[in-house]
Design a protein around this motif. Structure first.
Motif, PDB file in Angstrom:
ATOM      1  N   THR A 271       0.800  -1.221   0.000  1.00  0.00           N
ATOM      2  CA  THR A 271       0.000   0.000   0.000  1.00  0.00           C
ATOM      3  C   THR A 271       0.834   1.273   0.000  1.00  0.00           C
ATOM      4  OG1 THR A 271      -0.117  -0.216   2.393  1.00  0.00           O
ATOM      5  CG2 THR A 271      -2.024  -0.955   1.129  1.00  0.00           C
ATOM      6  N   ARG A 272       2.122   1.168   0.258  1.00  0.00           N
ATOM      7  CA  ARG A 272       2.912   2.371   0.425  1.00  0.00           C
ATOM      8  C   ARG A 272       3.022   3.156  -0.885  1.00  0.00           C
ATOM      9  NH1 ARG A 272       6.131   5.072   3.863  1.00  0.00           N
ATOM     10  NH2 ARG A 272       8.123   5.904   3.126  1.00  0.00           N
ATOM     11  N   GLY A 273       2.707   4.448  -0.802  1.00  0.00           N
ATOM     12  CA  GLY A 273       2.895   5.353  -1.935  1.00  0.00           C
ATOM     13  C   GLY A 273       2.150   4.916  -3.176  1.00  0.00           C
ATOM     14  N   LEU A 274       2.895   4.803  -4.269  1.00  0.00           N
ATOM     15  CA  LEU A 274       2.274   4.539  -5.570  1.00  0.00           C
ATOM     16  C   LEU A 274       2.276   3.063  -5.949  1.00  0.00           C
ATOM     17  CD1 LEU A 274       3.900   7.434  -7.675  1.00  0.00           C
ATOM     18  CD2 LEU A 274       1.696   7.454  -6.503  1.00  0.00           C
ATOM     19  N   GLN A 275       2.585   2.188  -4.999  1.00  0.00           N
ATOM     20  CA  GLN A 275       2.775   0.789  -5.380  1.00  0.00           C
ATOM     21  C   GLN A 275       1.511   0.112  -5.876  1.00  0.00           C
ATOM     22  OE1 GLN A 275       5.230  -1.989  -3.204  1.00  0.00           O
ATOM     23  NE2 GLN A 275       6.133  -0.294  -2.068  1.00  0.00           N
ATOM     24  N   ARG A 276       0.394   0.368  -5.215  1.00  0.00           N
ATOM     25  CA  ARG A 276      -0.863  -0.274  -5.599  1.00  0.00           C
ATOM     26  C   ARG A 276      -1.982   0.754  -5.459  1.00  0.00           C
ATOM     27  NH1 ARG A 276      -2.328  -5.500  -6.329  1.00  0.00           N
ATOM     28  NH2 ARG A 276      -0.248  -6.131  -5.729  1.00  0.00           N
ATOM     29  N   LEU A 277      -2.643   1.053  -6.576  1.00  0.00           N
ATOM     30  CA  LEU A 277      -3.581   2.182  -6.596  1.00  0.00           C
ATOM     31  C   LEU A 277      -4.946   1.770  -7.148  1.00  0.00           C
ATOM     32  CD1 LEU A 277      -1.069   4.724  -8.160  1.00  0.00           C
ATOM     33  CD2 LEU A 277      -1.798   4.664  -5.764  1.00  0.00           C
ATOM     34  N   HIS A 278      -5.943   2.561  -6.804  1.00  0.00           N
ATOM     35  CA  HIS A 278      -7.273   2.360  -7.393  1.00  0.00           C
ATOM     36  C   HIS A 278      -7.400   3.058  -8.750  1.00  0.00           C
ATOM     37  CE1 HIS A 278      -8.807   0.151  -4.073  1.00  0.00           C
ATOM     38  NE2 HIS A 278      -8.654   1.142  -3.212  1.00  0.00           N
ATOM     39  N   GLN A 279      -6.632   4.135  -8.913  1.00  0.00           N
ATOM     40  CA  GLN A 279      -6.610   4.808 -10.203  1.00  0.00           C
ATOM     41  C   GLN A 279      -5.171   5.089 -10.592  1.00  0.00           C
ATOM     42  OE1 GLN A 279      -9.019   8.363 -10.704  1.00  0.00           O
ATOM     43  NE2 GLN A 279      -7.782   9.029 -12.443  1.00  0.00           N
ATOM     44  N   PHE A 280      -4.827   4.714 -11.812  1.00  0.00           N
ATOM     45  CA  PHE A 280      -3.477   5.020 -12.288  1.00  0.00           C
ATOM     46  C   PHE A 280      -3.502   5.178 -13.801  1.00  0.00           C
ATOM     47  CE2 PHE A 280      -2.412   0.853 -14.095  1.00  0.00           C
ATOM     48  CZ  PHE A 280      -3.344   0.027 -13.473  1.00  0.00           C
ATOM     49  N   ASN A 281      -2.347   5.567 -14.331  1.00  0.00           N
ATOM     50  CA  ASN A 281      -2.244   5.801 -15.772  1.00  0.00           C
ATOM     51  C   ASN A 281      -1.412   4.712 -16.427  1.00  0.00           C
ATOM     52  OD1 ASN A 281      -3.662   8.287 -15.685  1.00  0.00           O
ATOM     53  ND2 ASN A 281      -1.830   9.241 -14.825  1.00  0.00           N
ATOM     54  N   LYS A 282      -1.780   4.375 -17.630  1.00  0.00           N
ATOM     55  CA  LYS A 282      -1.053   3.311 -18.307  1.00  0.00           C
ATOM     56  C   LYS A 282      -1.102   3.527 -19.813  1.00  0.00           C
ATOM     57  CE  LYS A 282      -2.629  -0.963 -17.738  1.00  0.00           C
ATOM     58  NZ  LYS A 282      -3.136  -1.334 -19.058  1.00  0.00           N
ATOM     59  N   VAL A 283       0.008   3.233 -20.463  1.00  0.00           N
ATOM     60  CA  VAL A 283       0.059   3.191 -21.918  1.00  0.00           C
ATOM     61  C   VAL A 283      -0.015   1.725 -22.314  1.00  0.00           C
ATOM     62  CG1 VAL A 283       1.543   3.548 -23.928  1.00  0.00           C
ATOM     63  CG2 VAL A 283       1.310   5.349 -22.206  1.00  0.00           C
ATOM     64  N   GLU A 284      -0.944   1.408 -23.200  1.00  0.00           N
ATOM     65  CA  GLU A 284      -1.217   0.016 -23.515  1.00  0.00           C
ATOM     66  C   GLU A 284      -1.047  -0.259 -25.007  1.00  0.00           C
ATOM     67  OE1 GLU A 284      -1.888  -2.185 -21.254  1.00  0.00           O
ATOM     68  OE2 GLU A 284      -2.742  -3.897 -22.300  1.00  0.00           O
ATOM     69  N   MET A 285      -0.382  -1.372 -25.295  1.00  0.00           N
ATOM     70  CA  MET A 285      -0.213  -1.808 -26.686  1.00  0.00           C
ATOM     71  C   MET A 285      -1.169  -2.966 -26.942  1.00  0.00           C
ATOM     72  SD  MET A 285       3.948  -2.078 -26.699  1.00  0.00           S
ATOM     73  CE  MET A 285       4.084  -3.054 -25.201  1.00  0.00           C
ATOM     74  N   VAL A 286      -1.850  -2.932 -28.075  1.00  0.00           N
ATOM     75  CA  VAL A 286      -2.767  -4.029 -28.439  1.00  0.00           C
ATOM     76  C   VAL A 286      -2.523  -4.406 -29.890  1.00  0.00           C
ATOM     77  CG1 VAL A 286      -5.170  -4.728 -28.753  1.00  0.00           C
ATOM     78  CG2 VAL A 286      -4.545  -3.327 -26.795  1.00  0.00           C
ATOM     79  N   ARG A 287      -2.478  -5.698 -30.148  1.00  0.00           N
ATOM     80  CA  ARG A 287      -2.248  -6.163 -31.518  1.00  0.00           C
ATOM     81  C   ARG A 287      -3.318  -7.162 -31.951  1.00  0.00           C
ATOM     82  NH1 ARG A 287       3.293  -6.360 -33.892  1.00  0.00           N
ATOM     83  NH2 ARG A 287       4.731  -5.660 -32.272  1.00  0.00           N
ATOM     84  N   PHE A 288      -3.719  -7.038 -33.208  1.00  0.00           N
ATOM     85  CA  PHE A 288      -4.594  -8.020 -33.859  1.00  0.00           C
ATOM     86  C   PHE A 288      -3.775  -8.658 -34.969  1.00  0.00           C
ATOM     87  CE2 PHE A 288      -7.157  -4.581 -32.221  1.00  0.00           C
ATOM     88  CZ  PHE A 288      -8.245  -5.185 -31.642  1.00  0.00           C
ATOM     89  N   VAL A 289      -3.571  -9.968 -34.915  1.00  0.00           N
ATOM     90  CA  VAL A 289      -2.674 -10.600 -35.885  1.00  0.00           C
ATOM     91  C   VAL A 289      -3.248 -11.911 -36.419  1.00  0.00           C
ATOM     92  CG1 VAL A 289      -0.669  -9.641 -34.684  1.00  0.00           C
ATOM     93  CG2 VAL A 289      -1.407 -11.976 -34.171  1.00  0.00           C
ATOM     94  N   GLN A 290      -2.663 -12.373 -37.522  1.00  0.00           N
ATOM     95  CA  GLN A 290      -2.998 -13.693 -38.042  1.00  0.00           C
ATOM     96  C   GLN A 290      -2.479 -14.749 -37.068  1.00  0.00           C
ATOM     97  OE1 GLN A 290      -1.792 -11.511 -40.653  1.00  0.00           O
ATOM     98  NE2 GLN A 290      -3.157 -11.845 -42.400  1.00  0.00           N
ATOM     99  N   PRO A 291      -3.217 -15.856 -36.914  1.00  0.00           N
ATOM    100  CA  PRO A 291      -2.865 -16.857 -35.904  1.00  0.00           C
ATOM    101  C   PRO A 291      -1.419 -17.330 -35.986  1.00  0.00           C
ATOM    102  CG  PRO A 291      -5.009 -17.356 -36.832  1.00  0.00           C
ATOM    103  CD  PRO A 291      -4.485 -16.186 -37.608  1.00  0.00           C
ATOM    104  N   GLU A 292      -0.920 -17.509 -37.212  1.00  0.00           N
ATOM    105  CA  GLU A 292       0.430 -18.078 -37.327  1.00  0.00           C
ATOM    106  C   GLU A 292       1.507 -17.111 -36.839  1.00  0.00           C
ATOM    107  OE1 GLU A 292      -1.742 -17.637 -39.749  1.00  0.00           O
ATOM    108  OE2 GLU A 292      -0.847 -16.733 -41.544  1.00  0.00           O
ATOM    109  N   ASP A 293       1.163 -15.844 -36.661  1.00  0.00           N
ATOM    110  CA  ASP A 293       2.178 -14.857 -36.275  1.00  0.00           C
ATOM    111  C   ASP A 293       2.223 -14.548 -34.790  1.00  0.00           C
ATOM    112  OD1 ASP A 293       2.845 -14.605 -38.950  1.00  0.00           O
ATOM    113  OD2 ASP A 293       1.445 -12.937 -39.275  1.00  0.00           O
ATOM    114  N   SER A 294       1.235 -15.030 -34.024  1.00  0.00           N
ATOM    115  CA  SER A 294       1.052 -14.435 -32.700  1.00  0.00           C
ATOM    116  C   SER A 294       2.203 -14.717 -31.733  1.00  0.00           C
ATOM    117  CB  SER A 294      -0.280 -14.880 -32.095  1.00  0.00           C
ATOM    118  OG  SER A 294      -0.278 -16.236 -31.756  1.00  0.00           O
ATOM    119  N   TRP A 295       2.844 -15.881 -31.881  1.00  0.00           N
ATOM    120  CA  TRP A 295       3.910 -16.181 -30.910  1.00  0.00           C
ATOM    121  C   TRP A 295       5.140 -15.340 -31.157  1.00  0.00           C
ATOM    122  CZ3 TRP A 295       2.299 -17.949 -26.664  1.00  0.00           C
ATOM    123  CH2 TRP A 295       1.126 -18.719 -26.646  1.00  0.00           C
TER     124      TRP A 295
END
Length: 418
Positions: A271-295
RNA sequence: GGAGAUGUGUCCGAGUGGUUUAAGGAGCACGGUUGGAAACCGUGUAUAGGUGUAAGCUUAUCUAGAGUUCGAAUCUCUACAUCUCCGCCA
């Protein structure tokens, strides 16, 4: 979700996967529900086919001005019978659909079997841990000395776990977000996307948060909507219910969002400081790919996330999570943990997962391949990165003996002197 | 928040209760024609479930759900979305 046919034909494998993931879905019950549903489907189809045939005859007779009263009499009860069969079918479908939503994804064979985070594999470490010639402070102390945070007033206004960033603290947060977004756009070829912070239950089910993680999320009951725990939810659901063209793939999105988590069950932990929060900011990467490429893409995305830590020159390590620690929807997950010398431990700043076709099935995201066959896409996502623990690592790794801290070279451009 | 209009396939668009098994067009794919292309001609062109070795047969889906009817894209109700006007508002 898993393909029902796959469950039927590989019940034992699925049961083992459920056990290894510490989940509780009941496969035997699902097989029974499946059987019941198919019987209900058959009964309904037959009766409905009868009705369609006779109705067509009635139509034909009426058109020819013939008498159809015998046929009409014959159909007297059929409508009600069909209604009853339809209800049985709908109930069977609902029961089956509800049950299958609790079945987790199958872990990839390379995922080590294990109960908890202690069984995770450490794959590699990067960077050199700094040797301090003085007593290293933790981020809360550094933040206090430099006026970066006001946790008390955050708690006053919202509650604990809702930090207020002040002055340079706020600027640093904003700089970090912009730096990370730009880095992925310029060096990794992502397309930026900005998405809603509230989504409907269908979206939450599509990515696998519902039904299992219901209690971990903030819900706006009046409108039956949820605050997103990660931008993964709206971004992955971007193509929900669609059939993409082969040429549309692959897609790579990066987006920033606030993230909201109730953290039910983890009160009192980190719980100390910023370690675990109810609200935080995040940059997220998402990919949609053909099945053979995902690994291969999974490895790429881990590198994309690592590049941020490298650019900030923060020591980190890469873990492959064991079955027990791999999330419900994921087939394989890598965690990135940054070194925090003040706290004297590694902190998770990124989680990168391949969901294969699990989310695509739930959200019905498909594409037409070169042969014109419709297939499910594979989806992946990864944090790139979450800001709070990155801030912790920056403050603690870049601190000076007098309590001040340096700005990482990569961020200076984003923090002009004022 | 109030009033009204609209919602059909990849797209445009016809369809006010019964061979609609969704017309017609465009696009796309394949074939013919051509030195090559355009034009033209022909064929094909949704998804999901059940059954079957397969061909096929069958069921559902015209934004979604419910209702009326022997029978619904079509009639009724509800929700959602879009557009227009009014009100409020960053």
């Amino acid at each position: 979700m898993l393909d029902l046919k796959f469950i039927r034909e590989n019940a034992d494998l699925v049961k083992e996967a459920i056990k290894n993931k510490n989940e509780k879905a009941d496969i035997d019950r699902i097989l029974e529900l499946d059987e019941a549903k198919r019987i209900a489907q058959f009964n309904f189809d037959q009766k409905k086919a009868d009705q369609n045939r006779v109705s067509k005859e009635i139509g034909l007779k009426k058109k020819n001005k013939e008498d159809a009263s015998d046929l009409l009499a014959q159909m007297g009860n059929v409508a009600q019978e069909i209604k009853d069969l339809k209800n049985i079918l709908t109930d069977a479908e609902n029961a089956l659909n509800e049950a299958i939503l609790w079945v987790p994804n199958m872990p990839h064979p390379d995922v080590p079997v294990g109960k908890s985070e202690d069984d995770n594999q450490i794959l590699r470490e990067w960077g050199t841990k700094r040797e301090f010639t003085f007593q290293a402070l933790d981020h809360v102390e550094i933040a206090e000395k430099n006026g970066l945070l006001d946790l008390e007033r955050g708690a006053k206004i919202s509650g604990s776990g809702f930090p207020i960033h002040t002055g340079m603290g706020a600027r640093l947060e904003r700089a970090l977000i912009n730096f990370m977004l730009d880095y992925h756009l310029i060096h990794h070829g992502y397309q930026e996307i900005m998405v809603p912070s509230m989504v409907n239950p269908t979206a939450m089910q599509g990515t696998g948060q519902l039904p299992k993680l219901k209690d971990d999320m903030y819900r706006i009951s009046e409108d039956d909507m949820y605050l997103i725990p990660t931008a993964e939810v709206p971004i992955t659901n971007f193509y929900a219910g669609e059939i993409l063209k082969n040429d549309d793939l692959p897609k790579k999105f990066v987006g920033f969002s606030n993230c909201f988590r109730r953290e039910a069950g983890s009160y009192g932990k980190d719980t100390r400081g910023l370690q675990r929060l109810h609200q935080f900011n995040k940059v997220e990467m998402v990919r949609f790919v053909q099945p053979e490429d995902s690994w291969q893409v999974l490895e790429e995305m881990v590198n994309d996330a690592e590049d941020i830590l490298k650019a900030l020159n923060l020591p980190y390590r890469v873990l492959r999570l064991c079955t027990g620690d791999t999330s419900f929807a994921s087939a394989m997950t890598y965690d990135l943990e940054v070194w925090a010398p003040g706290a004297n431990k590694y902190l998770e700043v990124s989680s990168v997962s391949n969901f294969v076709d699990f989310q695509a099935r739930r959200a019905s995201i498909r594409f037409r391949d070169n042969e014109g066959k419709v297939q499910f896409v594979h989806t992946l996502n990864g944090s790139g990165l979450a800001t709070p623990r990155t801030i912790i690592a920056i403050l603690e790794n870049y601190q000076n003996e007098d309590g001040s801290f340096d700005i990482p070279e990569a961020l200076k451009h984003y923090l002009p002197k004022i």
